[in-house]
Design a protein around this motif. Structure first.
Motif, mmCIF file in Angstrom:
data_model
loop_
_atom_site.group_PDB
_atom_site.id
_atom_site.type_symbol
_atom_site.label_atom_id
_atom_site.label_comp_id
_atom_site.label_asym_id
_atom_site.label_seq_id
_atom_site.Cartn_x
_atom_site.Cartn_y
_atom_site.Cartn_z
ATOM 1 N N LEU B 60 54.613 12.097 -29.561
ATOM 2 C CA LEU B 60 54.247 13.519 -29.615
ATOM 3 C C LEU B 60 53.519 13.950 -28.341
ATOM 4 N N VAL B 61 52.570 13.105 -27.905
ATOM 5 C CA VAL B 61 51.780 13.478 -26.730
ATOM 6 C C VAL B 61 52.679 13.576 -25.502
ATOM 7 N N ALA B 62 53.624 12.620 -25.337
ATOM 8 C CA ALA B 62 54.509 12.663 -24.183
ATOM 9 C C ALA B 62 55.447 13.860 -24.266
ATOM 10 N N ALA B 63 55.922 14.164 -25.479
ATOM 11 C CA ALA B 63 56.865 15.266 -25.634
ATOM 12 C C ALA B 63 56.190 16.610 -25.403
ATOM 13 N N MET B 64 54.904 16.725 -25.732
ATOM 14 C CA MET B 64 54.244 18.020 -25.655
ATOM 15 C C MET B 64 53.236 18.099 -24.509
ATOM 16 N N LYS B 65 53.348 17.189 -23.534
ATOM 17 C CA LYS B 65 52.271 17.128 -22.534
ATOM 18 C C LYS B 65 52.117 18.424 -21.748
ATOM 19 N N HIS B 66 53.223 19.206 -21.620
ATOM 20 C CA HIS B 66 53.074 20.453 -20.871
ATOM 21 C C HIS B 66 52.490 21.571 -21.717
ATOM 22 N N LEU B 67 52.459 21.385 -23.023
ATOM 23 C CA LEU B 67 51.915 22.416 -23.907
ATOM 24 C C LEU B 67 50.429 22.213 -24.156
ATOM 25 N N ILE B 68 49.944 20.996 -23.838
ATOM 26 C CA ILE B 68 48.548 20.682 -24.169
ATOM 27 C C ILE B 68 47.650 21.088 -23.004
ATOM 28 N N PRO B 69 46.763 22.073 -23.198
ATOM 29 C CA PRO B 69 45.845 22.455 -22.127
ATOM 30 C C PRO B 69 44.914 21.286 -21.820
ATOM 31 N N LYS B 70 44.727 20.976 -20.520
ATOM 32 C CA LYS B 70 44.037 19.723 -20.237
ATOM 33 C C LYS B 70 42.552 19.765 -20.582
ATOM 34 N N GLN B 71 41.972 20.982 -20.703
ATOM 35 C CA GLN B 71 40.555 21.067 -21.057
ATOM 36 C C GLN B 71 40.283 20.562 -22.471
ATOM 37 N N VAL B 72 41.258 20.713 -23.376
ATOM 38 C CA VAL B 72 41.016 20.303 -24.766
ATOM 39 C C VAL B 72 41.916 19.139 -25.155
ATOM 40 N N ARG B 73 42.432 18.421 -24.154
ATOM 41 C CA ARG B 73 43.440 17.413 -24.483
ATOM 42 C C ARG B 73 42.898 16.317 -25.399
ATOM 43 N N ILE B 74 41.657 15.866 -25.150
ATOM 44 C CA ILE B 74 41.138 14.748 -25.953
ATOM 45 C C ILE B 74 41.056 15.156 -27.432
ATOM 46 N N SER B 75 40.549 16.381 -27.682
ATOM 47 C CA SER B 75 40.463 16.841 -29.077
ATOM 48 C C SER B 75 41.852 16.896 -29.705
ATOM 49 N N LEU B 76 42.844 17.374 -28.926
ATOM 50 C CA LEU B 76 44.193 17.468 -29.484
ATOM 51 C C LEU B 76 44.770 16.074 -29.752
ATOM 52 N N TYR B 77 44.502 15.127 -28.841
ATOM 53 C CA TYR B 77 44.968 13.756 -29.098
ATOM 54 C C TYR B 77 44.372 13.253 -30.411
ATOM 55 N N VAL B 78 43.076 13.518 -30.592
ATOM 56 C CA VAL B 78 42.424 13.008 -31.811
ATOM 57 C C VAL B 78 43.035 13.654 -33.056
ATOM 58 N N ILE B 79 43.348 14.971 -32.968
ATOM 59 C CA ILE B 79 43.987 15.632 -34.122
ATOM 60 C C ILE B 79 45.329 14.963 -34.431
ATOM 61 N N ILE B 80 46.117 14.735 -33.369
ATOM 62 C CA ILE B 80 47.446 14.122 -33.563
ATOM 63 C C ILE B 80 47.287 12.720 -34.176
ATOM 64 N N ILE B 81 46.381 11.926 -33.604
ATOM 65 C CA ILE B 81 46.189 10.557 -34.098
ATOM 66 C C ILE B 81 45.712 10.586 -35.546
ATOM 67 N N ALA B 82 44.733 11.470 -35.833
ATOM 68 C CA ALA B 82 44.171 11.517 -37.186
ATOM 69 C C ALA B 82 45.238 11.899 -38.205
ATOM 70 N N THR B 83 46.162 12.785 -37.806
ATOM 71 C CA THR B 83 47.227 13.172 -38.741
ATOM 72 C C THR B 83 48.105 11.966 -39.069
ATOM 73 N N PHE B 84 48.508 11.228 -38.035
ATOM 74 C CA PHE B 84 49.338 10.047 -38.293
ATOM 75 C C PHE B 84 48.591 9.027 -39.145
ATOM 76 N N VAL B 85 47.289 8.880 -38.893
ATOM 77 C CA VAL B 85 46.506 7.911 -39.662
ATOM 78 C C VAL B 85 46.464 8.310 -41.138
ATOM 79 N N THR B 86 46.271 9.618 -41.405
ATOM 80 C CA THR B 86 46.214 10.071 -42.791
ATOM 81 C C THR B 86 47.555 9.831 -43.489
#
Lengths: 219, 217
Positions: B60-86
Motif C-alpha cells: 500500500l505504501v509503495a502504491a500510494m507514495k505519491h498521495l501521501i504528504p510527507k509531513q504526515v507520512r509516519i502517522s499514515l504509515y501507522v494507520i495503514i499498519i494498524a489496520t492490517f494488524v487489526t
C-alpha cells in the motif's frame, strides 16, 4: 514497474490537505476494520459458545443438556442474553432431570485474572469438576492448574463444608482438602480461593436442594 | 531516492533472509522474538501474521507514495499498519482461537514492531511496488525463520516436542527454563553468537582469498 521513480518537486501542502489526508486514511481504515469485525464476529462467538459448552459438560459428568440461568435478585430465571456476573449454567441428563450447576468464577491468580468453571451438586453439596477457562499462569509451573491431570482430578469429588483448603502435595486427608502443586502454591491457592468466594456468594442464591430449576430453554 | 536500474528483485528478497536479517543482523523486533517463541507453532503464527502485515503495508505504501504528504507520512504509515494488524487479529481470533489466546497481547503489538515501520520509511516509500513487496517478503521471511529457529530450539528442549509432536518419549525431563523468559534470552544469545562468529570467519576467509589472489597476480 522497474522504471526509476521520478523525484516529485515538493511544494509545501497546506494544512487543510494534511488534515484531509489523515481523515480520509482514518475513515478508510475504520471501514475496513468494521468490515472485518462484522465478518469474523459470528465465528468468534460460535467458538466461545462451543468452548463454554464443552467446559460445562466437562465439569458436570453425565450432563447432556444445559441452560443458562441468571440470578435476578429473587431467584434463578432463564438467561437467553449475554452472560454476566450473575449467570450460571444448569445441567440436565438425557431425560431432562436436573443434575447440578456449572458456576463461572474469577479472581486474581499469580500473574493475571484466572477464570474458571466448577461443577456443583447442590443436593450432595459436592464439587464434581473444575475447568480453567482463561489464565496466564507461569508456563511449566502455574499452568499446571489445568495441564496437570492430578491437580484437576482433586476437584472431581470434593466436599465444600467446611471451606476447601489447599495442603502440601500428598498430605490431604479430609474430603475438603486438595493437594497443591509443588512449585505453584500461589496458583493452587488462588484456584481454591476463587471457588470458595464464588461458593459463599452463590450459597444463598441457589434454590433449596430438591427444587432444582425446571428445564426451560435447553440447548 | 535511488534509481532502480541497479536493483535486482531476487537480491531485495534474499537480503532480508540472510545478509540483513531483521533479527540476527539488525536486532529488531526483539519483543515478539523473546515473548512468543516458546513453541514452534506460536513462532510460525506470529511470523505469518507479521508477514501479512508487512507485505500488505509495504504494498500500500509503495502504491500510494505519491498521495501521501510527507509531513504526515509516519502517522499514515501507522494507520495503514494498524489496520492490517487489526485484520490479522480478528482473523486469528476466528480461525485459531487457541493459538490466539497463547499469543495474547503480542498480536496487537505487531503495530509497534519497529521492523515494519522501518521498512516503510527506509524502503517501501522510495521504491516501486514490485521491489517493495520483494523487500517485505524477504524481511518478514527472515523474521519468520528467526522466530522458528528460536521457537524450535526452545520447544525441543523445554517441552521435548516439535510442532506439538512428542520427540523423546517419557524418558525425557523437559528443561522448563527454556520455555520461560530466561530461555528466550539464552537461546537468542547463543544464536547471535553463532551468527557473529560465522560472519567474522567469512570475512577473514574472503580477506585471505583476496590476499592470495594479489600474491599470485
Amino acid at each position: 514497474m522497474s522504471t526509476p521513480v521520478p523525484v516529485q518537486p515538493q511544494r509545501e501542502p497546506g494544512s487543510t490537505r494534511l488534515v484531509l489526508a489523515m481523515a480520509l486514511a482514518g475513515l478508510l481504515a475504520g471501514i475496513i476494520i468494521i468490515g472485518v469485525y462484522e465478518a469474523t464476529l459470528p465465528t468468534i462467538e460460535a467458538n466461545r459458545a462451543r468452548e463454554l459448552r464443552e467446559a460445562v459438560f466437562q465439569v458436570l459428568p453425565g450432563v447432556r443438556k444445559m441452560q443458562a440461568l441468571r440470578y435476578d435478585g429473587r431467584g434463578l430465571v432463564p438467561n437467553p442474553g449475554k452472560a454476566d456476573d450473575d449467570t450460571l449454567y444448569a445441567g440436565y441428563d438425557g431425560a431432562g432431570r436436573f443434575i447440578g450447576y456449572a458456576i463461572p468464577a474469577e479472581g486474581p491468580g499469580f500473574q493475571d485474572t484466572i477464570k474458571l468453571l466448577y461443577g456443583y451438586l447442590p443436593r450432595q453439596r459436592r464439587i464434581v469438576g473444575m475447568a480453567i477457562l482463561d489464565s496466564r499462569e507461569t508456563p511449566g509451573l502455574g499452568d499446571k492448574i489445568y495441564k496437570d491431570a492430578d491437580f484437576v482430578a482433586n476437584f472431581d469429588d470434593l466436599a465444600v463444608d467446611p471451606e476447601i483448603v489447599a495442603v502440601k502435595k500428598g498430605t490431604s486427608t479430609a474430603p475438603n482438602q486438595i493437594d497443591a502443586i509443588t512449585g505453584a502454591t500461589i496458583s493452587s491457592k488462588a484456584v481454591v480461593r476463587i471457588i470458595n468466594r464464588a461458593r459463599s456468594r452463590w450459597e444463598k442464591r441457589l434454590p433449596a436442594p430438591g427444587s432444582g430449576p425446571a428445564p426451560d430453554r435447553m440447548e | 531516492m535511488s534509481t532502480e536500474k541497479d536493483l535486482d528483485a531476487y537480491q531485495e528478497f534474499i537480503k532480508g533472509i540472510w545478509r540483513d536479517n531483521p533479527v540476527f543482523v539488525q536486532v529488531l523486533g526483539m519483543c515478539p522474538m523473546l515473548a512468543v517463541t516458546n513453541s514452534a507453532v506460536n513462532a510460525v503464527v506470529m511470523g505469518g501474521a507479521t508477514l501479512f502485515v508487512l507485505v500488505g503495508s509495504s504494498f500500500l505504501v509503495a502504491a500510494m507514495k505519491h498521495l501521501i504528504p510527507k509531513q504526515v507520512r509516519i502517522s499514515l504509515y501507522v494507520i495503514i499498519i494498524a489496520t492490517f494488524v487489526t485484520v490479522a487479529d480478528y482473523t486469528l481470533l476466528a480461525l485459531l482461537p487457541k493459538v490466539h489466546k497463547e499469543l495474547g497481547a503480542f498480536i496487537p503489538l505487531i503495530v509497534a514492531n519497529c521492523m515494519i515501520l522501518g521498512r516503510q520509511e527506509a524502503f517501501a516509500s522510495r521504491h516501486s511496488v514490485r521491489y517493495a513487496v520483494m523487500d517485505a517478503l524477504g524481511m518478514s521471511g527472515g523474521f519468520l525463520l528467526a522466530l522458528l529457529a528460536l521457537g524450535g530450539v526452545r520447544e525441543i528442549l523445554g517441552s521435548g516436542s516439535l510442532f506439538n509432536v512428542d520427540l523423546f518419549g517419557d524418558g525425557f525431563e523437559p528443561w522448563v527454563i527454556m520455555i520461560l523468559p530466561p530461555g528466550g534470552f539464552l537461546t537468542l544469545g547463543l544464536i547471535l553468537l553463532f551468527f557473529n562468529w560465522f560472519t567474522v570467519r567469512r570475512r577473514a576467509f574472503l580477506q585471505r582469498v583476496a590476499a592470495l589472489d594479489a600474491e599470485e597476480g
